[in-house]
Design an enzyme around this catalytic site. Structure first.
Site, PDB file in Angstrom:
ATOM      1  N   LYS A   1       7.198 -15.638   9.177  1.00 29.78           N
ATOM      2  CA  LYS A   1       6.741 -16.148  10.467  1.00 29.78           C
ATOM      3  C   LYS A   1       6.031 -15.039  11.250  1.00 29.78           C
ATOM      4  O   LYS A   1       6.383 -13.853  11.089  1.00 29.78           O
ATOM      5  CB  LYS A   1       7.910 -16.740  11.254  1.00 29.78           C
ATOM      6  CG  LYS A   1       9.025 -15.751  11.609  1.00 29.78           C
ATOM      7  CD  LYS A   1       8.735 -15.025  12.898  1.00 29.78           C
ATOM      8  CE  LYS A   1       9.736 -13.945  13.193  1.00 29.78           C
ATOM      9  NZ  LYS A   1       9.337 -13.075  14.322  1.00 29.78           N
TER      10      LYS A   1
ATOM     11  N   ARG B   1       0.806  -1.216   0.000  1.00 31.76           N
ATOM     12  CA  ARG B   1       0.000   0.000   0.000  1.00 31.76           C
ATOM     13  C   ARG B   1       0.839   1.267   0.000  1.00 31.76           C
ATOM     14  O   ARG B   1       0.398   2.306  -0.495  1.00 31.76           O
ATOM     15  CB  ARG B   1      -0.923   0.011   1.230  1.00 31.76           C
ATOM     16  CG  ARG B   1      -2.054  -0.983   1.176  1.00 31.76           C
ATOM     17  CD  ARG B   1      -2.889  -0.945   2.428  1.00 31.76           C
ATOM     18  NE  ARG B   1      -2.111  -1.278   3.620  1.00 31.76           N
ATOM     19  CZ  ARG B   1      -2.604  -1.255   4.859  1.00 31.76           C
ATOM     20  NH1 ARG B   1      -3.851  -0.887   5.064  1.00 31.76           N
ATOM     21  NH2 ARG B   1      -1.838  -1.585   5.880  1.00 31.76           N
TER      22      ARG B   1
END
Length: 306
Positions: free
Chosen positions: A89, A36
């Site tokens: 992760k 974004r």
């Protein structure tokens, strides 16, 4: 074979680790960025994965570096489009999300990789070798760092699914789950700031299947020297993994150290998985975190102010 890869979510971890690792590994070519707020010079840029998939940019794989709360939706979208997926992760906000992605990737015939980067620290494999055949007597894990240094302005980490102190703590658990025999949570204390939903500090008590106690202390407000240490007392001496697994000590003597090769190791493994048509989906570190949230006593801590 060149693997054309897109990064989704161009934040600190993508810039600090993923981009350099891709550049170092000649099997990968950065085909696009979906973010974004940021892009990479000379690389096609899109606001999200939907916009990228609707374009004419050709790519084979996705490195998903968004916060975990939105990871499942985006990863499922990539898998359904036939793309290989590397999950930063933790691989998802919940265990059931990762199980769904595993089944979807298998059905689609694409590679899915859960990336526990600390397992690729240079002293972890030598530690496994040294521990082989030894009886473990006790384990102490100290994983303490300053969130204001490593995650500045990242408010998602304090929201539900953001894991709080378990975001770094899960790195310690990812090492522990490959160097120790199976271990299980007995009790946990989670210190949750009054203005947050995730803990800033945690104390965990485990016991291995062979009966050895394992104590883990996680702190996200450590000032001064940061601590990423695992100390294992055995019948053959004391092993210590320090600096996040990059240094190995035996009875106080440095036996092994090496450069930071964690993310190059991840990308090497990802390329080999794609070539072999396989996946690597391990949720054992996340399962221990889920156990801590399920079993842990929540203690209210002072409001966190960055």
């Amino acid at each position: 074979m060149t693997i054309r890869i897109a990064i989704v979510g161009l934040g600190k971890i993508a810039r600090d680790q993923h981009l350099p690792a891709m550049e170092k590994d000649g099997r990968f070519e950065l085909a696009a960025v979906a973010s974004r707020s940021a892009g990479v010079d000379g690389v096609p840029h899109f606001t999200d994965l939907s916009e990228l998939l609707a374009s004419d940019v050709q790519f084979d794989a996705v490195a998903l570096c968004t916060p975990p709360q939105v990871r499942h939706t985006i990863a499922r979208q990539a898998i359904d489009a036939g793309k290989h997926v590397m999950l930063e992760k933790p691989p998802g906000a919940t265990l059931s999300e990762v199980e769904d992605l595993k089944a979807a990737a298998q059905a689609k015939g694409v590679t899915l990789q859960t990336t526990w980067h600390s397992r690729y620290a240079t002293a972890v494999a030598p530690a496994q070798t040294w521990l082989s055949g030894k009886t473990i007597k006790s384990v102490q894990i100290n994983w303490k760092e300053d969130v204001r240094v490593w995650h500045p302005g990242q408010t998602w980490i304090w929201q539900a699914g953001g894991l709080g102190v378990f975001d770094p703590g899960i790195n310690a658990l990812s090492i522990a789950t490959v160097v120790l025999p199976a271990f299980f949570l007995e009790k946990a204390t989670l210190h949750v700031p009054e203005n947050c939903q995730s803990p800033v500090e945690a104390q965990l008590t485990f016991r291995t299947v062979t009966g050895a106690p394992v104590q883990a202390d996680f702190d996200f407000l450590q000032t001064g020297e940061q601590s990423w240490d695992i100390i294992i007392d055995t019948d053959g001496g004391e092993l210590k993994l320090s600096h996040g697994g990059s240094r190995l000590w035996v009875d106080g003597e440095l036996k092994h150290e090496g450069p930071d090769e964690e993310y190059p190791g991840l990308y090497d493994a990802f390329a080999r998985l794609i070539a072999a048509g396989g996946s690597d989906v391990d949720v054992s570190p996340l399962r221990h975190v889920a156990d801590a949230f399920l079993l842990g006593e929540r203690v209210t801590a002072p409001a966190f102010i960055e």
